[in-house]
Design a protein around this motif. Sequence first.
Motif, PDB file in Angstrom:
ATOM      1  N   LEU A   1       4.068  11.577  13.477  1.00  0.00           N
ATOM      2  CA  LEU A   1       3.438  11.236  12.181  1.00  0.00           C
ATOM      3  C   LEU A   1       1.993  11.528  12.682  1.00  0.00           C
ATOM      4  O   LEU A   1       1.428  11.428  13.694  1.00  0.00           O
ATOM      5  N   ASP A   2       1.331  11.138  11.394  1.00  0.00           N
ATOM      6  CA  ASP A   2       0.026  11.564  11.413  1.00  0.00           C
ATOM      7  C   ASP A   2      -0.948  10.557  11.845  1.00  0.00           C
ATOM      8  O   ASP A   2      -0.477   9.920  11.739  1.00  0.00           O
ATOM      9  N   ARG A   3      -1.722  10.680  12.315  1.00  0.00           N
ATOM     10  CA  ARG A   3      -3.012   9.990  12.385  1.00  0.00           C
ATOM     11  C   ARG A   3      -2.872   8.974  11.481  1.00  0.00           C
ATOM     12  O   ARG A   3      -3.291   7.835  12.161  1.00  0.00           O
TER      13      ARG A   3
ATOM     14  N   ARG B   1       1.016  -1.285   0.175  1.00  0.00           N
ATOM     15  CA  ARG B   1      -0.114  -0.277  -0.213  1.00  0.00           C
ATOM     16  C   ARG B   1       1.036   1.354   0.065  1.00  0.00           C
ATOM     17  O   ARG B   1       1.909   1.070   0.821  1.00  0.00           O
ATOM     18  N   ARG B   2       0.244   2.318  -0.848  1.00  0.00           N
ATOM     19  CA  ARG B   2       1.253   3.386  -0.861  1.00  0.00           C
ATOM     20  C   ARG B   2       0.692   4.286   0.357  1.00  0.00           C
ATOM     21  O   ARG B   2      -0.069   4.399   0.802  1.00  0.00           O
ATOM     22  N   VAL B   3       1.127   5.192   1.235  1.00  0.00           N
ATOM     23  CA  VAL B   3       1.095   6.027   2.507  1.00  0.00           C
ATOM     24  C   VAL B   3       1.154   7.655   1.844  1.00  0.00           C
ATOM     25  O   VAL B   3       2.663   7.876   1.440  1.00  0.00           O
ATOM     26  N   ASP B   4       0.370   8.082   2.082  1.00  0.00           N
ATOM     27  CA  ASP B   4       1.073   9.888   1.603  1.00  0.00           C
ATOM     28  C   ASP B   4       0.479  10.243   3.505  1.00  0.00           C
ATOM     29  O   ASP B   4      -0.611  10.905   4.060  1.00  0.00           O
ATOM     30  N   GLU B   5       1.899  10.682   3.651  1.00  0.00           N
ATOM     31  CA  GLU B   5       2.197  11.039   4.705  1.00  0.00           C
ATOM     32  C   GLU B   5       3.894  11.959   4.505  1.00  0.00           C
ATOM     33  O   GLU B   5       4.511  12.076   3.012  1.00  0.00           O
ATOM     34  N   ARG B   6       3.954  13.155   5.063  1.00  0.00           N
ATOM     35  CA  ARG B   6       4.421  13.936   5.467  1.00  0.00           C
ATOM     36  C   ARG B   6       6.120  13.449   5.695  1.00  0.00           C
ATOM     37  O   ARG B   6       6.871  13.863   4.763  1.00  0.00           O
ATOM     38  N   LEU B   7       5.861  13.123   6.367  1.00  0.00           N
ATOM     39  CA  LEU B   7       7.179  12.268   7.004  1.00  0.00           C
ATOM     40  C   LEU B   7       7.713  10.913   5.706  1.00  0.00           C
ATOM     41  O   LEU B   7       7.818   9.610   6.032  1.00  0.00           O
ATOM     42  N   SER B   8       7.909  11.349   4.560  1.00  0.00           N
ATOM     43  CA  SER B   8       7.502  10.664   3.606  1.00  0.00           C
ATOM     44  C   SER B   8       8.816   8.950   3.262  1.00  0.00           C
ATOM     45  O   SER B   8       8.915   8.115   3.513  1.00  0.00           O
ATOM     46  N   ALA B   9      10.110   9.454   4.291  1.00  0.00           N
ATOM     47  CA  ALA B   9      10.941   8.265   4.326  1.00  0.00           C
ATOM     48  C   ALA B   9      10.501   7.556   5.481  1.00  0.00           C
ATOM     49  O   ALA B   9      10.832   7.091   7.068  1.00  0.00           O
ATOM     50  N   LEU B  10       9.817   6.529   4.869  1.00  0.00           N
ATOM     51  CA  LEU B  10       8.813   6.071   5.924  1.00  0.00           C
ATOM     52  C   LEU B  10       9.951   4.618   7.148  1.00  0.00           C
ATOM     53  O   LEU B  10       9.782   4.385   8.220  1.00  0.00           O
TER      54      LEU B  10
ATOM     55  N   GLN C   1       7.387   6.780  19.873  1.00  0.00           N
ATOM     56  CA  GLN C   1       7.906   6.707  20.727  1.00  0.00           C
ATOM     57  C   GLN C   1       9.282   7.666  20.149  1.00  0.00           C
ATOM     58  O   GLN C   1       9.556   7.277  18.799  1.00  0.00           O
ATOM     59  N   THR C   2      10.482   7.815  20.718  1.00  0.00           N
ATOM     60  CA  THR C   2      11.772   8.436  20.894  1.00  0.00           C
ATOM     61  C   THR C   2      12.455   7.066  21.002  1.00  0.00           C
ATOM     62  O   THR C   2      12.521   6.161  22.211  1.00  0.00           O
ATOM     63  N   VAL C   3      13.668   7.111  20.653  1.00  0.00           N
ATOM     64  CA  VAL C   3      14.944   6.240  21.079  1.00  0.00           C
ATOM     65  C   VAL C   3      16.439   7.008  21.022  1.00  0.00           C
ATOM     66  O   VAL C   3      16.807   7.836  20.569  1.00  0.00           O
ATOM     67  N   ALA C   4      16.354   7.173  22.684  1.00  0.00           N
ATOM     68  CA  ALA C   4      17.725   7.824  23.262  1.00  0.00           C
ATOM     69  C   ALA C   4      17.421   9.042  23.018  1.00  0.00           C
ATOM     70  O   ALA C   4      18.639   9.693  21.910  1.00  0.00           O
ATOM     71  N   ASP C   5      16.666   9.416  22.692  1.00  0.00           N
ATOM     72  CA  ASP C   5      15.656  11.033  22.450  1.00  0.00           C
ATOM     73  C   ASP C   5      15.702  11.506  20.688  1.00  0.00           C
ATOM     74  O   ASP C   5      15.853  12.890  20.644  1.00  0.00           O
ATOM     75  N   ASN C   6      16.400  10.602  19.905  1.00  0.00           N
ATOM     76  CA  ASN C   6      15.826  10.478  18.784  1.00  0.00           C
ATOM     77  C   ASN C   6      14.999  10.035  18.377  1.00  0.00           C
ATOM     78  O   ASN C   6      13.767   8.968  18.797  1.00  0.00           O
ATOM     79  N   ALA C   7      13.930  11.260  17.390  1.00  0.00           N
ATOM     80  CA  ALA C   7      12.651  10.840  16.803  1.00  0.00           C
ATOM     81  C   ALA C   7      12.683   9.687  15.796  1.00  0.00           C
ATOM     82  O   ALA C   7      11.534   9.234  15.456  1.00  0.00           O
ATOM     83  N   LEU C   8      13.832   9.795  14.639  1.00  0.00           N
ATOM     84  CA  LEU C   8      13.684   8.918  14.209  1.00  0.00           C
ATOM     85  C   LEU C   8      13.523   6.949  14.254  1.00  0.00           C
ATOM     86  O   LEU C   8      15.124   7.215  13.762  1.00  0.00           O
ATOM     87  N   VAL C   9      12.837   6.881  14.756  1.00  0.00           N
ATOM     88  CA  VAL C   9      12.672   5.351  15.433  1.00  0.00           C
ATOM     89  C   VAL C   9      13.419   4.084  14.421  1.00  0.00           C
ATOM     90  O   VAL C   9      14.349   3.098  15.028  1.00  0.00           O
ATOM     91  N   GLY C  10      12.977   5.073  13.375  1.00  0.00           N
ATOM     92  CA  GLY C  10      13.801   3.224  12.208  1.00  0.00           C
ATOM     93  C   GLY C  10      15.266   2.966  12.212  1.00  0.00           C
ATOM     94  O   GLY C  10      15.496   2.397  11.326  1.00  0.00           O
ATOM     95  N   SER C  11      15.651   5.305  12.684  1.00  0.00           N
ATOM     96  CA  SER C  11      16.792   4.332  11.727  1.00  0.00           C
ATOM     97  C   SER C  11      18.097   4.349  13.186  1.00  0.00           C
ATOM     98  O   SER C  11      19.415   3.530  13.200  1.00  0.00           O
ATOM     99  N   TYR C  12      17.032   4.180  14.314  1.00  0.00           N
ATOM    100  CA  TYR C  12      18.167   4.380  15.795  1.00  0.00           C
ATOM    101  C   TYR C  12      17.758   2.598  16.311  1.00  0.00           C
ATOM    102  O   TYR C  12      18.363   3.145  18.092  1.00  0.00           O
TER     103      TYR C  12
END
Length: 275
Positions: free
Chosen positions: A151-153, A125-134, A170-181
């Motif tokens: 992230l959008d509701r 599925r495609r997602v229309d999300e402003r933060l596009s690097a899912l 959530q955040t990981v070690a105060d980083n919002a980019l949970v997928g990266s960290y």
Amino acid sequence: RVVSFRSVLLLLSSSFPSAKFSFLFDRASEMAVRAQYEHNSDIGVFAKLTNAYCLVSVGGSENFYSVFESELSEVIPVVHTTIAGCRIIGRLTTGNRNGLLCPSSTTDQELQHVRNCLPDSVVVRRVDERLSALGNVVACNDYVALVHPDLDRETEEIIADTLKVEVFRQTVADNALVGSYCAFTNQGGIVHPQAKVESLDELSSLLQVPLVAGTVNRGSEVIGAGLLVNDWCAFCGLDTTSTEISVIENIFKLGGHQPSAIATSMHQSLVDSMT
């Protein structure tokens, strides 16, 4: 064609059923494998791995693709593709065994190609999300997803419905980019090295899997970029040290390891390096 050690063992075990190859087969199919993409150890940027499929970027050397093909092709499909015309498919997509979410910029041709190659049980599925690097803003296994706090509701609801997971902001070690960290499976997980003990306990409670703070690629804290892992195998950047691999194999229970063995194996690695 690259033939994996696991494939050889599979052939031997089928040809000589009375021989005791099962232990070797288990060890060969559950391990961490080093790889790189065009001399880049951030392999998680250029590939996406779940328990049901593996996406690999086009344009890299055939050696990169063959690493995944040789280890996975007998179990799950390995798909060559781009997303939105880009090679950074690991950062643009997120998914698990139930589904795959792509940014709105994904073309119709790319979407159809991926759908044709994946099992029918996987919803694409495609997602229309402003933060596009899912891949940077979502981290998930087959049961739980951690997402960027902003992230959008509507996107949160799509993640829950398509991937069939519970979603936590959530955040990981105060980083919002949970997928990266962080990276986690149904077996365990590894997070940013500066994550506090209280944060680790909270995340572990949410995910219901053991967690450890660690690094990849010789000290890199960007776990998601340097590590691809599912419930039975892992791929990490070529720069990843033997100690980092030991931690990865232990926390994800690869090769028969258990999380409690991490301290012992790290201690042994340190002793070996000093002697």
